[in-house]
Design a protein around this motif. Structure first.
Motif, PDB file in Angstrom:
ATOM      1  N   ALA A   1       0.860  -1.185   0.000  1.00  0.00           N
ATOM      2  CA  ALA A   1       0.000   0.000   0.000  1.00  0.00           C
ATOM      3  C   ALA A   1       0.898   1.237   0.000  1.00  0.00           C
ATOM      4  O   ALA A   1       1.676   1.452   0.923  1.00  0.00           O
ATOM      5  N   LYS A   2       0.792   2.028  -1.065  1.00  0.00           N
ATOM      6  CA  LYS A   2       1.653   3.195  -1.226  1.00  0.00           C
ATOM      7  C   LYS A   2       0.924   4.465  -0.790  1.00  0.00           C
ATOM      8  O   LYS A   2      -0.235   4.667  -1.121  1.00  0.00           O
ATOM      9  N   ASP A   3       1.642   5.310  -0.064  1.00  0.00           N
ATOM     10  CA  ASP A   3       1.094   6.589   0.410  1.00  0.00           C
ATOM     11  C   ASP A   3      -0.261   6.401   1.092  1.00  0.00           C
ATOM     12  O   ASP A   3      -1.239   7.092   0.775  1.00  0.00           O
ATOM     13  N   ALA A   4      -0.300   5.468   2.024  1.00  0.00           N
ATOM     14  CA  ALA A   4      -1.534   5.243   2.785  1.00  0.00           C
ATOM     15  C   ALA A   4      -1.851   6.481   3.619  1.00  0.00           C
ATOM     16  O   ALA A   4      -0.962   7.111   4.195  1.00  0.00           O
ATOM     17  N   MET A   5      -3.133   6.830   3.665  1.00  0.00           N
ATOM     18  CA  MET A   5      -3.581   7.980   4.436  1.00  0.00           C
ATOM     19  C   MET A   5      -4.840   7.616   5.211  1.00  0.00           C
ATOM     20  O   MET A   5      -5.631   6.770   4.780  1.00  0.00           O
ATOM     21  N   ALA A   6      -5.013   8.283   6.351  1.00  0.00           N
ATOM     22  CA  ALA A   6      -6.226   8.137   7.157  1.00  0.00           C
ATOM     23  C   ALA A   6      -6.781   9.533   7.400  1.00  0.00           C
ATOM     24  O   ALA A   6      -6.071  10.417   7.883  1.00  0.00           O
ATOM     25  N   TYR A   7      -8.053   9.722   7.051  1.00  0.00           N
ATOM     26  CA  TYR A   7      -8.700  11.029   7.184  1.00  0.00           C
ATOM     27  C   TYR A   7      -9.776  10.971   8.266  1.00  0.00           C
ATOM     28  O   TYR A   7     -10.612  10.065   8.271  1.00  0.00           O
TER      29      TYR A   7
ATOM     30  N   THR B   1       2.130   6.000  13.072  1.00  0.00           N
ATOM     31  CA  THR B   1       3.245   5.788  13.994  1.00  0.00           C
ATOM     32  C   THR B   1       4.528   5.458  13.244  1.00  0.00           C
ATOM     33  O   THR B   1       5.626   5.706  13.744  1.00  0.00           O
ATOM     34  N   LEU B   2       4.393   4.865  12.048  1.00  0.00           N
ATOM     35  CA  LEU B   2       5.550   4.581  11.192  1.00  0.00           C
ATOM     36  C   LEU B   2       5.334   5.259   9.838  1.00  0.00           C
ATOM     37  O   LEU B   2       4.956   4.626   8.851  1.00  0.00           O
ATOM     38  N   PRO B   3       5.547   6.575   9.777  1.00  0.00           N
ATOM     39  CA  PRO B   3       5.312   7.292   8.524  1.00  0.00           C
ATOM     40  C   PRO B   3       6.495   7.189   7.579  1.00  0.00           C
ATOM     41  O   PRO B   3       7.594   6.811   7.978  1.00  0.00           O
ATOM     42  N   ARG B   4       6.264   7.525   6.326  1.00  0.00           N
ATOM     43  CA  ARG B   4       7.379   7.668   5.390  1.00  0.00           C
ATOM     44  C   ARG B   4       7.805   9.123   5.379  1.00  0.00           C
ATOM     45  O   ARG B   4       7.090  10.008   5.867  1.00  0.00           O
ATOM     46  N   ASP B   5       8.987   9.388   4.817  1.00  0.00           N
ATOM     47  CA  ASP B   5       9.466  10.766   4.709  1.00  0.00           C
ATOM     48  C   ASP B   5       8.469  11.589   3.906  1.00  0.00           C
ATOM     49  O   ASP B   5       7.931  11.142   2.886  1.00  0.00           O
ATOM     50  N   SER B   6       8.229  12.819   4.379  1.00  0.00           N
ATOM     51  CA  SER B   6       7.236  13.655   3.713  1.00  0.00           C
ATOM     52  C   SER B   6       7.713  15.106   3.764  1.00  0.00           C
ATOM     53  O   SER B   6       8.846  15.395   4.153  1.00  0.00           O
ATOM     54  N   VAL B   7       6.818  16.008   3.396  1.00  0.00           N
ATOM     55  CA  VAL B   7       7.144  17.432   3.415  1.00  0.00           C
ATOM     56  C   VAL B   7       7.075  17.962   4.847  1.00  0.00           C
ATOM     57  O   VAL B   7       6.691  17.244   5.771  1.00  0.00           O
ATOM     58  N   ARG B   8       7.440  19.222   5.013  1.00  0.00           N
ATOM     59  CA  ARG B   8       7.382  19.860   6.322  1.00  0.00           C
ATOM     60  C   ARG B   8       6.330  20.952   6.331  1.00  0.00           C
ATOM     61  O   ARG B   8       5.982  21.504   5.295  1.00  0.00           O
ATOM     62  N   GLY B   9       5.822  21.238   7.518  1.00  0.00           N
ATOM     63  CA  GLY B   9       4.737  22.210   7.644  1.00  0.00           C
ATOM     64  C   GLY B   9       5.129  23.378   8.529  1.00  0.00           C
ATOM     65  O   GLY B   9       6.199  23.969   8.360  1.00  0.00           O
ATOM     66  N   ILE B  10       4.290  23.700   9.517  1.00  0.00           N
ATOM     67  CA  ILE B  10       4.499  24.842  10.395  1.00  0.00           C
ATOM     68  C   ILE B  10       5.847  24.720  11.111  1.00  0.00           C
ATOM     69  O   ILE B  10       6.172  23.673  11.669  1.00  0.00           O
ATOM     70  N   ASN B  11       6.609  25.816  11.086  1.00  0.00           N
ATOM     71  CA  ASN B  11       7.911  25.843  11.760  1.00  0.00           C
ATOM     72  C   ASN B  11       8.811  24.663  11.356  1.00  0.00           C
ATOM     73  O   ASN B  11       9.587  24.149  12.160  1.00  0.00           O
ATOM     74  N   GLU B  12       8.664  24.228  10.101  1.00  0.00           N
ATOM     75  CA  GLU B  12       9.478  23.138   9.552  1.00  0.00           C
ATOM     76  C   GLU B  12       9.275  21.811  10.278  1.00  0.00           C
ATOM     77  O   GLU B  12      10.128  20.924  10.211  1.00  0.00           O
TER      78      GLU B  12
END
Length: 265
Positions: free
Chosen positions: A67-73, A124-135
Motif C-alpha cells: 500500500a503506497k502513500d496510505a492515508m487516514a482522514y 506511527t511509522l510514517p514515510r518521509d514527507s514534506v514539512r509544515g508549520i515551523n518546519e
C-alpha cells in the motif's frame, strides 16, 4: 514495473497492433493491481503514558501488494455547534498555557466551531514527507506491506479533577504526529455532560487502492466512565486512566476554560 512489460508486448506484436494489445493488457494488469490493496482497521490499541492514555487504531493491509502513500482522514460526525461548547477558546488557552513547556503540544489547528471533515491523521511509522508549520515534519503518509500493519494515532485522553468533578480531555491528533499541533481539544465533564457521545469516522485510502474504506469509532460516557466503542465492543478508558503518575497542567487549564464557559451558559 509495468512499462518494461508493455514495451515487450509492443515489440513482440509490432506497430499499431502491438500498441492496441499492449494497452488492453496494461489496463487489465492495472485493474488487477489496484484491486489487491485493502486497508482495514483491525482494533484499537492503547498506550499508558505518564499523564495520559494514547489511543491508536491498528490498520492492516489485507491486500496482495504494497500500500503506497496510505492515508487516514478524520471526520467528527457529532454536531459542530454542540462540540464548540466543549472546546476552549484558543486565545484563552494560549494565555494560560503558552508559558508552560511544550505549548506546541496544545496549540490546536482547527478554529473553534469549525467542522472537522476529512482531516489527516498521523501514522506511527510514517514515510518521509514534506514539512509544515515551523518546519515540523508531517506524518500523514505511510507504506504498509502486504498483510502488514501500521497504526494511526487518534487521540490522547487525560483525566482531570476540577471543582471536585472528574473531567476527560481529548487531545485529537493531526498530521504533525503526537507531539505538535493537535487537530482540536475537547473537554467533557464526567457528570451531566452536554453531550455523552462523540462519533469519529476514519477514511482509509492509499495511492493504489481501488476503493476507500470507512471505519467508525465512538467515545461514550456511561455512569461517569469513558469508553471507546469499535465494531460493537466497548473498551474502558477510565479504567486505564487510573493511577496515572501526574495530572497535566495545561489539560487542567483546558477544563477550567470550558467549565467557566458552560457555567456561564
Amino acid at each position: 514495473m509495468l512499462e518494461p512489460i508493455l514495451e515487450f508486448i509492443r515489440t513482440f506484436f509490432n506497430g499499431f497492433l502491438g500498441g492496441i494489445v499492449g494497452g488492453i493488457i496494461l489496463l487489465l494488469v492495472k485493474e488487477h493491481y489496484f484491486e489487491k490493496v485493502v486497508l482495514e482497521a483491525v482494533e484499537p490499541d492503547f498506550l499508558r503514558l505518564k499523564k495520559s492514555l494514547r489511543v491508536f487504531l491498528k490498520i492492516q493491509n489485507k491486500g496482495r501488494t504494497l500500500a503506497k502513500d496510505a492515508m487516514a482522514y478524520l471526520t467528527i460526525k457529532t454536531d459542530a455547534d454542540a462540540l464548540t461548547k466543549l472546546i476552549p477558546e484558543k486565545n484563552k488557552l494560549e494565555k494560560s498555557c503558552k508559558g508552560l513547556p511544550g505549548w506546541n503540544f496544545w496549540d490546536y489547528l482547527t478554529p473553534r466551531g469549525a467542522k472537522i471533515v476529512t482531516e489527516a491523521l498521523p501514522w506511527t511509522l510514517p514515510r518521509d514527507s514534506v514539512r509544515g508549520i515551523n518546519e515540523k515534519p508531517l506524518r500523514h503518509l505511510a507504506y504498509i506491506p502486504r498483510n502488514g500493519y501500521n497504526k494511526i494515532a487518534l487521540m490522547d485522553v487525560y483525566k482531570v479533577t476540577y471543582n471536585n468533578t472528574k473531567w476527560y480531555v481529548l487531545r485529537i491528533h493531526a498530521e504533525y504526529g503526537t507531539e505538535d499541533y493537535p487537530r482540536t481539544i475537547i473537554a467533557i465533564p464526567a457528570t451531566n455532560p452536554p453531550i455523552d457521545r462523540i462519533e469519529f469516522e476514519v477514511l482509509l485510502t492509499c495511492a493504489n487502492a481501488r476503493e476507500e474504506n470507512t471505519e467508525r469509532i465512538e467515545v461514550l460516557l456511561r455512569n461517569s466512565n469513558l469508553f471507546i466503542r469499535f465494531k460493537g465492543r466497548d473498551h474502558n478508558v477510565s479504567q486505564q486512566l487510573e493511577n496515572l503518575k501526574e495530572e497535566d497542567r495545561c489539560a487542567k487549564k483546558v477544563v477550567e476554560i470550558v467549565y467557566k464557559k458552560i457555567s456561564s451558559g
